[in-house]
Design an enzyme around this catalytic site. Structure first.
Site, PDB file in Angstrom:
ATOM      1  N   ASP A 227       0.860  -1.189   0.000  1.00 58.79           N
ATOM      2  CA  ASP A 227       0.000   0.000   0.000  1.00 58.79           C
ATOM      3  C   ASP A 227       0.901   1.245   0.000  1.00 58.79           C
ATOM      4  O   ASP A 227       2.047   1.164  -0.448  1.00 58.79           O
ATOM      5  CB  ASP A 227      -0.962  -0.060   1.194  1.00 58.79           C
ATOM      6  CG  ASP A 227      -2.270   0.673   0.912  1.00 58.79           C
ATOM      7  OD1 ASP A 227      -2.206   1.857   0.553  1.00 58.79           O
ATOM      8  OD2 ASP A 227      -3.351   0.070   1.050  1.00 58.79           O
ATOM      9  N   HIS A 250       2.181   2.037  -3.202  1.00 60.47           N
ATOM     10  CA  HIS A 250       1.244   2.964  -3.827  1.00 60.47           C
ATOM     11  C   HIS A 250       1.739   4.403  -3.800  1.00 60.47           C
ATOM     12  O   HIS A 250       0.992   5.335  -4.050  1.00 60.47           O
ATOM     13  CB  HIS A 250      -0.137   2.851  -3.162  1.00 60.47           C
ATOM     14  CG  HIS A 250      -0.812   1.535  -3.415  1.00 60.47           C
ATOM     15  ND1 HIS A 250      -2.070   1.230  -2.968  1.00 60.47           N
ATOM     16  CD2 HIS A 250      -0.384   0.432  -4.085  1.00 60.47           C
ATOM     17  CE1 HIS A 250      -2.387   0.005  -3.350  1.00 60.47           C
ATOM     18  NE2 HIS A 250      -1.379  -0.502  -4.016  1.00 60.47           N
TER      19      HIS A 250
END
Ligand SMILES: *[C@@H]1O[C@H](CO)[C@@H](O)[C@H](O)[C@H]1NC(C)=O
Length: 401
Positions: A227, A250
């Site tokens: 993430d 991310h």
């Protein structure tokens, strides 16, 4: 006679030295004066399978109760620790947790997975966490989540909450069940030489999350996870993030902001010298597409290299998972004074610069200076919706502001 004078002089010299040491408050708290509590002396076993939680908690209780600087020492080896809260306020403001070994979480996620945290420090002023590996053993929980079954939310490897004057140096965080490191409601936190490592497909394993905190610095760190490498939540300001390698992951994200109507904004954030490799985003600002009084302002993204990044530069104010609870699909979050300076490299998609701002509060004061991003060896494109600002220097793709 000469000997007497010599001895007298020596005595005075020693006395002078003592007075000097007293006056300058030597020896320094971090070294000789610090009492040390070794978890092994308190019953911890470095075998990776004996539950050593009690020894860790008792070392903490002693260090926290000490009226002078104190150290919790974790020697080499693997120590199994269940979820543990190291809580202040303490009787001194110079606690060091020096870790030469590895803390291992139970691999069975039903043990820690519902508690939110594995290792938690709360209400501490003056804390240094030096070295160490935290192995959250999260793979079982990730598999559960990815299978679509109902699973516990998972535990954060390390949370520091409601604390002040904190240093985290040389720590490695592996395979956290959930977020790796969370800095929540803290003031004056410095993190350096931190390593975060988890699979690029692991769900919700943000590297470092900063929320409701002031004066947080992250330096010289390497974050690869499933993430966000760094995520910045509401109520955070005066952040400095420098010299970071991010990927997989991310990217670095301010947000999601504006989930709540009443929310503290984010301001004065500098992100400087970051290499993004194969990440979903580079530098991102993200907000919910619903009413809020929140904001993101005075943000500087500077000196970034993008290597095959899907969305190198992105403001996304249309976040609304499952399209529910976002009336009119317009974000109340005011995004202003965001500078992108010296950002270059490759985009993995054609649109390398995307400003998708709120229709009710268009982004303002966006500055682009020397941006050069290519897609498949050609100039990439830029897309602007409700975004205002200026561009100067090299602009590839050409600015849509
Ligand atoms: C912005 O944050 C930096 C730390 O990152 C701090 O040194 C500076 O004083 C802050 N500026 C303002 C105006 O608060």
């Amino acid at each position: 006679m000469a000997e007497l004078i010599f001895n007298t002089c020596l005595n005075y010299l020693v006395l002078a030295l003592c007075i000097f040491m007293l006056l300058s408050d030597l020896p320094s708290p971090a070294t000789a004066a610090s009492v040390q509590y070794n978890v092994v002396s308190l019953g911890a076993k470095a075998d990776g399978k004996t539950d050593s939680s009690k020894a860790f908690l008792s070392a903490w209780a002693s260090a926290c109760g000490s009226t002078s600087a104190a150290t919790v020492y974790v020697p080499q080896g693997q120590f199994l620790v269940r979820s543990a809260s190291f809580v202040g306020p303490c009787k001194n403001s110079a606690i060091t947790v020096r870790i030469d070994g590895t803390l291992v979480a139970p691999s069975d996620y039903s043990v820690n997975g519902n508690g939110g945290n594995w290792i938690l420090f709360r209400d501490v002023t003056g804390l240094s966490v030096l070295g160490g590996i935290l192995n959250g053993q999260g793979t079982g929980l990730w598999a559960c989540k990815l299978s679509g079954k109902s699973c516990p939310g998972g535990a954060t490897n390390l949370e520091i909450s409601n604390s002040k004057n904190v240093l985290v140096s040389g720590l490695s965080s592996l395979n956290s069940q959930m977020f790796h490191i969370v800095i929540n409601a803290c003031q004056n936190v410095k993190m350096q030489g931190v390593k975060v490592s988890a699979s690029g497909t692991s769900p919700n394993t943000d590297g470092i999350h900063i929320g409701a905190s002031t004066g947080v610095t992250i330096l010289n760190s390497k974050i690869g996870t499933g993430d966000d490498c760094v995520s910045i939540g509401p109520g955070s300001n005066n952040l400095w993030i420098q010299n970071i390698a991010c990927g997989p992951g991310h990217g670095i994200s301010i947000g999601s902001l504006g989930k709540d109507q009443q929310e503290d904004g984010v301001q004065n954030v500098t992100v400087n010298t970051v290499t993004f490799t194969g990440t979903q985003n580079g530098v991102r600002i993200k907000s919910w597409a619903k009413p809020s009084n929140s904001f993101a302002r005075n943000i500087l993204f500077q000196h970034a290299i993008m290597n095959g990044v899907q969305n190198p530069i992105i403001i996304d104010q249309n976040y609304c998972p499952e399209n529910s609870g976002c009336p009119n699909q317009a974000s109340g979050v005011r995004v202003s004074d965001v500078t992108y300076q010296d950002i270059h490299g490759t985009s993995a998609t054609e649109v390398a610069v995307k400003f998708d701002c709120s229709s009710t509060y268009p982004c303002s004061g966006i500055k682009m200076q020397d941006v050069k991003l290519t897609y498949q060896n050609q100039v990439a494109t830029a897309s602007c919706t409700h975004a205002g600002g200026t561009a100067s220097g090299t602009e590839q793709p050409s600015s849509c502001l």
